[in-house]
Design an enzyme around this catalytic site. Structure first.
Site, PDB file in Angstrom:
ATOM      1  N   HIS A 304       1.181  -1.085   0.343  1.00 51.28           N
ATOM      2  CA  HIS A 304       0.216  -0.202   0.060  1.00 51.28           C
ATOM      3  C   HIS A 304       0.553   1.324   0.112  1.00 51.28           C
ATOM      4  CE1 HIS A 304      -3.132   2.756   0.732  1.00 51.28           C
ATOM      5  NE2 HIS A 304      -4.269   1.729   0.294  1.00 51.28           N
ATOM      6  N   ASP A 361      -8.316  -5.582  -0.061  1.00 50.43           N
ATOM      7  CA  ASP A 361      -8.488  -5.809  -0.756  1.00 50.43           C
ATOM      8  C   ASP A 361      -8.213  -7.584  -1.308  1.00 50.43           C
ATOM      9  OD1 ASP A 361      -9.558  -3.749  -2.773  1.00 50.43           O
ATOM     10  OD2 ASP A 361      -7.706  -3.127  -3.510  1.00 50.43           O
TER      11      ASP A 361
HETATM   12  N1  CMC Z   1       3.814  -7.083  -4.677  1.00 52.78           N
HETATM   13  C1  CMC Z   1       5.477  -7.454  -4.974  1.00 52.78           C
HETATM   14  N2  CMC Z   1       6.673  -6.584  -5.213  1.00 52.78           N
HETATM   15  C2  CMC Z   1       5.413  -5.270  -4.913  1.00 52.78           C
HETATM   16  C3  CMC Z   1       3.948  -5.451  -4.290  1.00 52.78           C
HETATM   17  C4  CMC Z   1       2.727  -6.733  -4.061  1.00 52.78           C
HETATM   18  N3  CMC Z   1       2.638  -6.351  -4.335  1.00 52.78           N
HETATM   19  N4  CMC Z   1       3.551  -3.957  -3.542  1.00 52.78           N
HETATM   20  C5  CMC Z   1       4.814  -3.063  -4.202  1.00 52.78           C
HETATM   21  N5  CMC Z   1       5.762  -4.384  -4.008  1.00 52.78           N
HETATM   22  C6  CMC Z   1       7.612  -3.772  -4.161  1.00 52.78           C
HETATM   23  C7  CMC Z   1       7.953  -2.865  -5.623  1.00 52.78           C
HETATM   24  O1  CMC Z   1       8.190  -3.848  -6.358  1.00 52.78           O
HETATM   25  C8  CMC Z   1       9.119  -2.070  -4.880  1.00 52.78           C
HETATM   26  O2  CMC Z   1       9.690  -2.418  -4.812  1.00 52.78           O
HETATM   27  P1  CMC Z   1      11.162  -1.977  -4.808  1.00 52.78           P
HETATM   28  O3  CMC Z   1      11.331  -0.858  -4.646  1.00 52.78           O
HETATM   29  O4  CMC Z   1      11.805  -3.276  -5.163  1.00 52.78           O
HETATM   30  O5  CMC Z   1      11.623  -1.533  -6.451  1.00 52.78           O
HETATM   31  C9  CMC Z   1       8.871  -1.911  -3.743  1.00 52.78           C
HETATM   32  O6  CMC Z   1       7.544  -2.827  -3.400  1.00 52.78           O
HETATM   33  C10 CMC Z   1       7.098  -0.290  -3.679  1.00 52.78           C
HETATM   34  O7  CMC Z   1       6.276  -0.394  -4.372  1.00 52.78           O
HETATM   35  P2  CMC Z   1       5.551   0.150  -5.454  1.00 52.78           P
HETATM   36  O8  CMC Z   1       5.399   0.277  -6.097  1.00 52.78           O
HETATM   37  O9  CMC Z   1       6.705   1.529  -5.382  1.00 52.78           O
HETATM   38  O10 CMC Z   1       4.326   0.867  -4.131  1.00 52.78           O
HETATM   39  P3  CMC Z   1       3.596   2.100  -4.557  1.00 52.78           P
HETATM   40  O11 CMC Z   1       3.466   3.147  -3.019  1.00 52.78           O
HETATM   41  O12 CMC Z   1       3.730   3.170  -5.412  1.00 52.78           O
HETATM   42  O13 CMC Z   1       1.973   1.602  -4.583  1.00 52.78           O
HETATM   43  C11 CMC Z   1       0.503  -0.270  -4.606  1.00 52.78           C
HETATM   44  C12 CMC Z   1       1.699   0.709  -4.039  1.00 52.78           C
HETATM   45  C13 CMC Z   1      -0.242  -0.546  -4.304  1.00 52.78           C
HETATM   46  C14 CMC Z   1      -0.012  -0.310  -6.051  1.00 52.78           C
HETATM   47  C15 CMC Z   1       1.541  -1.679  -4.729  1.00 52.78           C
HETATM   48  O14 CMC Z   1       2.119  -2.079  -3.402  1.00 52.78           O
HETATM   49  C16 CMC Z   1       0.695  -2.532  -5.546  1.00 52.78           C
HETATM   50  O15 CMC Z   1       0.547  -2.527  -7.152  1.00 52.78           O
HETATM   51  N6  CMC Z   1       0.034  -3.781  -4.584  1.00 52.78           N
HETATM   52  C17 CMC Z   1      -0.644  -4.892  -5.680  1.00 52.78           C
HETATM   53  C18 CMC Z   1      -2.238  -4.277  -6.009  1.00 52.78           C
HETATM   54  C19 CMC Z   1      -3.242  -4.587  -4.980  1.00 52.78           C
HETATM   55  O16 CMC Z   1      -2.789  -4.835  -4.412  1.00 52.78           O
HETATM   56  N7  CMC Z   1      -3.859  -3.007  -4.949  1.00 52.78           N
HETATM   57  C20 CMC Z   1      -4.137  -2.251  -3.629  1.00 52.78           C
HETATM   58  C21 CMC Z   1      -4.350  -1.416  -2.971  1.00 52.78           C
HETATM   59  S1  CMC Z   1      -5.023  -1.448  -1.678  1.00 52.78           S
HETATM   60  C22 CMC Z   1      -6.454  -0.606  -1.743  1.00 52.78           C
HETATM   61  C23 CMC Z   1      -7.027   0.470  -2.861  1.00 52.78           C
HETATM   62  O17 CMC Z   1      -6.175   1.243  -3.154  1.00 52.78           O
HETATM   63  O18 CMC Z   1      -8.034  -0.068  -4.213  1.00 52.78           O
END
Ligand code: CMC
Length: 426
Positions: A304, A361
């Site tokens: 998140h 989720d």
């Molecule tokens: N699985 C594997 N790696 C992950 C995941 C995941 N679900 N989420 C983040 N990471 C890694 C990412 O690859 C990155 O690694 P590195 O630093 O080595 O490049 C690090 O963690 C930070 O991730 P980010 O994408 O820079 O973080 P963000 O704040 O931009 O993204 C997020 C947040 C929710 C989009 C992301 O965690 C994600 O894609 N999660 C899966 C989709 C999901 O469950 N979404 C629902 C979010 S909660 C409800 C809502 O808002 O709707």
């Protein structure tokens, strides 16, 4: 007063520091470009506050979420979705009479204009219900155009009530349409969630028995989805709303933003991922894929932007999963896979280092599935729940004297000036 000092090319500039009610700090850069000629660059708005807001508070490090100051755990246990939506939109919990009036208004406005029913026929049978929902909500502005010309607060409140009530009817009708079943109209004698379940699952040949435990579970699900400060869909609502467009159209943009798989669309993806895993023995393969930088797969329902601790909503849902599955007496192999997956991920260095925990989720789909909601409707359920949050932010935006059209800047990295080349010379 606390100040921040920024030094550019040897010259120092003082910037104001603003403190929120929970002690969080922000550097006010609103004069930065005027003073220094510089702008800030912040991909994904990771460090950017766009407003002052009194609607919800999140402490992502401690796993805290409060609506209008009230902890989410208390609302989930004691409130109803209707009461929580009143709290979010009006700022205070309703008194007894206010709640009765509000519930009555929600019933009164629950029907769709009969002409709107024909719209459902225009969509291809395989349309995603999120697409139908955003289109229909946008269309409400044509059916109720008075909001365009008269934005008095009573009109906004009326539009808000219509949205909260009709979204549920549109959602149920789109499901009926996808099944080829006749629409079931809302009933005056039923409460908000009971009405929705009845519109979804009763039919002329099968009466649906409304189970109070299922109604309670649905209330809880909608409450925990109701608001989450400046998330992607709320920001979409506010961006569109800041241009001066009406509430219905702004909200329709929020539904579109929510549909994406990194946002609300993740709840559908989680169930599809758990089904693809199939059995606990396959979990480690999927974890390895999630960690592999050359694989675009992510563990859906994990991570998140704000929570760097267990999402408090996921904690509530995890408990509810056990209760509701016991009540329905259904074996749910997906819950077992989800629990194992969580256990393994939370012990894995990759997830520990990045502070990736289950989010809202991760468990919601298992409950939706158990109460009979089809997978493609999961994100629609999220939208029904998020409606009061979107509306509260739209109202706050429109009542804040500091509001300006949301219009970020950029750092241009394209070509320097060059001449147009006629087509025969290219
Ligand atoms: N699985 C594997 N790696 C992950 C995941 C995941 N679900 N989420 C983040 N990471 C890694 C990412 O690859 C990155 O690694 P590195 O630093 O080595 O490049 C690090 O963690 C930070 O991730 P980010 O994408 O820079 O973080 P963000 O704040 O931009 O993204 C997020 C947040 C929710 C989009 C992301 O965690 C994600 O894609 N999660 C899966 C989709 C999901 O469950 N979404 C629902 C979010 S909660 C409800 C809502 O808002 O709707």
């Amino acid at each position: 007063m606390e100040k921040a000092v920024i030094e550019i090319a040897g010259k120092k500039y003082e910037l104001k520091v603003i403190t929120g009610t929970e002690g969080e700090k922000a550097i006010d850069i609103s004069e930065l470009r005027k003073l220094t000629g510089h702008i800030t660059l912040d991909y994904g708005f990771m460090n950017t506050g766009v407003c002052r807001s009194a609607i919800s508070f999140i402490d992502g490090e401690k796993g805290i979420l409060r609506y209008r100051g009230i902890p989410i755990e208390e609302l989930a246990e004691k409130s109803t979705f209707v009461e929580t939506s009143y709290l979010l939109i009006h700022g205070e919990l309703p008194g007894k009479n206010e709640l009765e009036n509000y519930s009555e208004l929600l019933n009164y406005h629950s029907m769709l204009h009969e002409d709107m029913k024909h719209f459902f026929d225009g969509f291809p049978a395989a349309s995603h219900p999120m697409n139908i929902l955003s289109t229909m909500l946008n269309a409400l502005s044509s059916f109720y155009p008075e909001i365009e010309t008269n934005t008095k607060i009573e009109n906004i409140d009326l539009a808000a009530t219509r949205l909260i009530s009709k979204t549920r009817t549109i959602a149920a009708f789109s499901y009926k349409k996808s099944k080829g079943h006749p629409f079931v109209y809302p009933r005056k004698d039923l409460t908000y969630c009971a009405n929705f379940l009845n519109m979804m699952f009763s039919s002329p040949v099968a009466t649906y028995e409304i189970d109070p435990d299922i109604v309670k579970a649905l209330n809880l699900l909608l409450i925990i989805h109701a608001e989450h400060e400046q998330n992607c869909s709320t920001t979409a609502v506010k961006t569109i709303g800041s241009s001066g467009v009406n509430l219905y159209t702004s909200i329709s943009a929020g539904v579109s933003a929510l549909w994406g798989t990194l946002h609300g669309g993740a709840n559908q993806e989680v169930i599809e991922m758990l089904e693809a895993i199939g059995k606990p023995e396959n979990i480690s393969k999927f974890i390895s894929r999630a960690k592999d930088k050359n694989d675009s797969f992510r563990l859906m329902g994990f991570g998140h932007r704000v929570y760097k601790n267990y999402d408090p909503r996921a904690r509530i849902l995890k408990k509810t999963c056990d209760k509701i599955l016991a009540k329905i007496k259904t074996s749910q192999p997906l819950l077992e896979i989800a629990q194992k997956l969580e256990e393994i991920a939370l012990r894995d260095e990759y997830f520990i280092e990045r502070k990736l925990y289950p989010n809202v989720d991760f468990y919601s789909g298992i409950i939706y599935k158990a109460i009979g909601i089809p997978v493609e409707m999961f994100t629609v359920m999220f939208a029904i729940g998020r409606m009061p949050g979107w509306i509260a932010h739209w109202k706050e935006l429109n009542s804040d004297q500091e509001t300006k059209i949301l219009r970020p800047r950029q750092v241009y990295i394209g070509s320097k000036i060059r001449n147009y080349i006629p087509i025969d010379k290219r």
